[in-house]
Design an enzyme around this catalytic site. Structure first.
Site, PDB file in Angstrom:
ATOM      1  N   GLU A 181      -2.208 -10.927 -66.367  1.00 21.12           N
ATOM      2  CA  GLU A 181      -2.028  -9.502 -66.042  1.00 21.12           C
ATOM      3  C   GLU A 181      -2.294  -8.574 -67.235  1.00 21.12           C
ATOM      4  O   GLU A 181      -1.490  -7.707 -67.560  1.00 21.12           O
ATOM      5  CB  GLU A 181      -0.627  -9.272 -65.471  1.00 21.12           C
ATOM      6  CG  GLU A 181      -0.385 -10.092 -64.208  1.00 21.12           C
ATOM      7  CD  GLU A 181       1.058 -10.066 -63.705  1.00 21.12           C
ATOM      8  OE1 GLU A 181       1.861  -9.286 -64.226  1.00 21.12           O
ATOM      9  OE2 GLU A 181       1.367 -10.841 -62.787  1.00 21.12           O
ATOM     10  N   ASN A 222      -5.480 -14.794 -65.387  1.00 16.60           N
ATOM     11  CA  ASN A 222      -4.766 -14.678 -64.107  1.00 16.60           C
ATOM     12  C   ASN A 222      -4.293 -13.242 -63.878  1.00 16.60           C
ATOM     13  O   ASN A 222      -3.764 -12.603 -64.785  1.00 16.60           O
ATOM     14  CB  ASN A 222      -3.550 -15.624 -64.157  1.00 16.60           C
ATOM     15  CG  ASN A 222      -2.845 -15.765 -62.822  1.00 16.60           C
ATOM     16  OD1 ASN A 222      -3.485 -16.006 -61.797  1.00 16.60           O
ATOM     17  ND2 ASN A 222      -1.525 -15.620 -62.815  1.00 16.60           N
ATOM     18  N   HIS A 258      -0.776 -12.109 -53.894  1.00 17.50           N
ATOM     19  CA  HIS A 258       0.485 -11.639 -53.306  1.00 17.50           C
ATOM     20  C   HIS A 258       0.103 -10.618 -52.238  1.00 17.50           C
ATOM     21  O   HIS A 258      -0.371  -9.528 -52.549  1.00 17.50           O
ATOM     22  CB  HIS A 258       1.366 -10.987 -54.376  1.00 17.50           C
ATOM     23  CG  HIS A 258       1.844 -11.957 -55.409  1.00 17.50           C
ATOM     24  ND1 HIS A 258       2.742 -12.970 -55.118  1.00 17.50           N
ATOM     25  CD2 HIS A 258       1.549 -12.092 -56.723  1.00 17.50           C
ATOM     26  CE1 HIS A 258       2.979 -13.671 -56.220  1.00 17.50           C
ATOM     27  NE2 HIS A 258       2.261 -13.167 -57.201  1.00 17.50           N
ATOM     28  N   GLU A 288      -0.939 -17.679 -56.780  1.00 20.66           N
ATOM     29  CA  GLU A 288       0.456 -17.295 -56.493  1.00 20.66           C
ATOM     30  C   GLU A 288       0.591 -16.769 -55.073  1.00 20.66           C
ATOM     31  O   GLU A 288       1.227 -15.750 -54.827  1.00 20.66           O
ATOM     32  CB  GLU A 288       0.930 -16.209 -57.479  1.00 20.66           C
ATOM     33  CG  GLU A 288       0.774 -16.584 -58.930  1.00 20.66           C
ATOM     34  CD  GLU A 288       1.350 -15.548 -59.902  1.00 20.66           C
ATOM     35  OE1 GLU A 288       2.095 -14.654 -59.464  1.00 20.66           O
ATOM     36  OE2 GLU A 288       1.049 -15.655 -61.094  1.00 20.66           O
ATOM     37  N   ASP A 290       1.534 -15.576 -51.540  1.00 18.79           N
ATOM     38  CA  ASP A 290       2.595 -15.375 -50.550  1.00 18.79           C
ATOM     39  C   ASP A 290       2.170 -14.211 -49.668  1.00 18.79           C
ATOM     40  O   ASP A 290       1.325 -13.399 -50.058  1.00 18.79           O
ATOM     41  CB  ASP A 290       3.984 -15.165 -51.179  1.00 18.79           C
ATOM     42  CG  ASP A 290       4.010 -14.175 -52.322  1.00 18.79           C
ATOM     43  OD1 ASP A 290       3.211 -13.227 -52.311  1.00 18.79           O
ATOM     44  OD2 ASP A 290       4.843 -14.340 -53.229  1.00 18.79           O
TER      45      ASP A 290
END
Ligand code: G3I
Length: 370
Positions: A181, A222, A258, A288, A290
């Site tokens: 990030e 990432n 996400h 990651e 979800d």
């Protein structure tokens, strides 16, 4: 790096006639065009009887890592957590155990206790480990954030941290989120301690140090919100291209994924992003994933169905992309998701519900993999 076509063929040959029929539009073409018709019909697969094999066995046949982020507390305390991890996944990511504050709590002290448990579990169950993250602006210890640093004093801290952590797990952690990030939502380099004190070159230095500490490890940049081609992913692309052009050892980009059923994804733009990264010979990992259901339309059954569709379509994109190596979900069950704590409301974003029952999203992944 393997060639796009050969990887596509390998996967398809390994997964048998059924899969060849489903995926064949991509064979021989490297999937150069996005096939939205096939994606929307992926739902049909759910009417097939589900294989009794776990996800990991099905994913293995396709040379795909199917993973989840792991927390230490439930790993120690909940037997079903351990059982499902070992049964369903062939890859683990350390959700918090390798964050700076946890693994390097004092200037001269590293604490590998939590990370060792996760890496040990993975070794016992023959799972790959993705280390997360070496350099991030959050979850840093006070001694770091409140220190009075100059370039000369912070540089050795950065290098020592990366070298020590990567060496500790050399040969046991196969891939790393080296920098996490580093780009903000406007597409600029994020204002953080590393940028302010060391300058933009902290990113290249981080990759070089990680590579020196374990030349065999696969190294990733990432980030979140950079899945679809657009402002943020353009900035990520420019960053990794520059690193690549400079000869910095970077092997891929982690797309966090996400997501929520509230905002439809533009799958063609994700596909386009995969392709341009492939043209740079960079791998992609879904790192990651979800999918929140809060605020979605319909009753719970309809929301869970919509969620399953998103998971399935992303998996389909990944399977069809020769450079996509992994799909990792950010937590095992809904009980362990970061989302309720962060947004202060309940949700159900993962593959297993809070009492470890598989959800439609789990079945949808399985249906596509089998
Ligand atoms: O373990 C302590 C507990 O002892 C204490 O009582 C409690 C009080 O708040 O905190 C607990 O620690 C929390 C930890 O999660 C474990 O649950 C931290 O406060 C909390 O900040 C931490 O949040 C993590 C967050 O990153 C910040 O590091 C989430 O679990 C984790 O899922 C989340 O993951 C990030 C990725 O690393 C990067 N991408 C975004 C993603 C979601 O934010």
């Amino acid at each position: 790096m393997s060639q796009p076509l050969s990887r596509s063929w390998q996967r398809s040959l390994a997964s048998g006639l059924f899969a060849v029929l489903i995926i064949s539009p991509c064979l021989g073409t490297g999937c150069s065009t996005f096939d939205s018709a096939r994606l929307s019909s992926a739902e049909e697969l759910q009417t097939q009887p589900l294989s009794p094999l776990p996800l990991r066995a099905l994913a293995q046949q396709r040379r795909l890592q199917i993973g989840t982020a792991v927390q230490v507390k439930p790993l120690q305390q909940e037997a079903p957590y351990r059982q499902i991890l070992a049964r369903e996944f062939n890859q683990l990511t350390t959700e918090n155990a390798m964050k700076f504050r946890v693994i390097h709590p004092e200037p001269d002290r590293y604490d590998f206790t939590d990370a060792d448990q996760i890496v040990g579990f993975a070794q016992t169950h023959r799972m790959a480990v993705h280390g997360h993250p070496l350099v991030w602006y959050r979850t840093q210890p006070d001694w770091l954030t409140q220190g009075q640093w100059t370039r000369q004093t912070l540089m050795p801290v950065l290098k020592d941290h990366i070298r020590t952590v990567v060496r500790q797990y050399r040969g046991r952690v196969q891939s790393w989120d080296v920098v996490n990030e580093a780009i903000d939502d406007q597409g600029n380099l994020r204002d953080n301690l590393w940028l302010r004190v060391i300058g933009p070159e902290y990113i290249a230095i981080a990759f070089q140090e990680a590579h020196a500490a374990d030349p065999k490890a696969r190294l990733f940049y990432n980030d979140y919100g950079g899945e679809e081609v657009g402002k943020k992913s353009d900035a990520i692309y420019d960053l990794v291209k520059t690193l690549r052009d400079q000869g910095v050892p970077i092997h891929g980009v982690g797309l966090q994924m996400h997501k929520t059923i509230k905002r439809p994804l533009k799958f063609d733009r994700i596909h386009e992003n995969f392709q341009r990264l492939q043209a740079l010979e960079l791998d992609v990992r879904i790192t990651e994933m979800d999918v929140q259901i809060h605020g979605g339309q319909g009753n719970l059954t309809q929301k869970l169905h919509a969620q399953a569709q998103v998971y399935q379509k992303i998996l389909k994109l990944c399977l069809n992309a020769p450079n996509c190596k992994a799909l990792t979900v950010w937590g095992l069950s809904d009980q362990h998701s970061w989302i309720p704590e962060f947004f202060k409301r309940s949700d159900a974003p993962l593959l297993f519900d809070s009492v470890y029952q598989p959800k439609p999203a789990y079945n949808a992944l399985k249906a596509l993999l089998q």
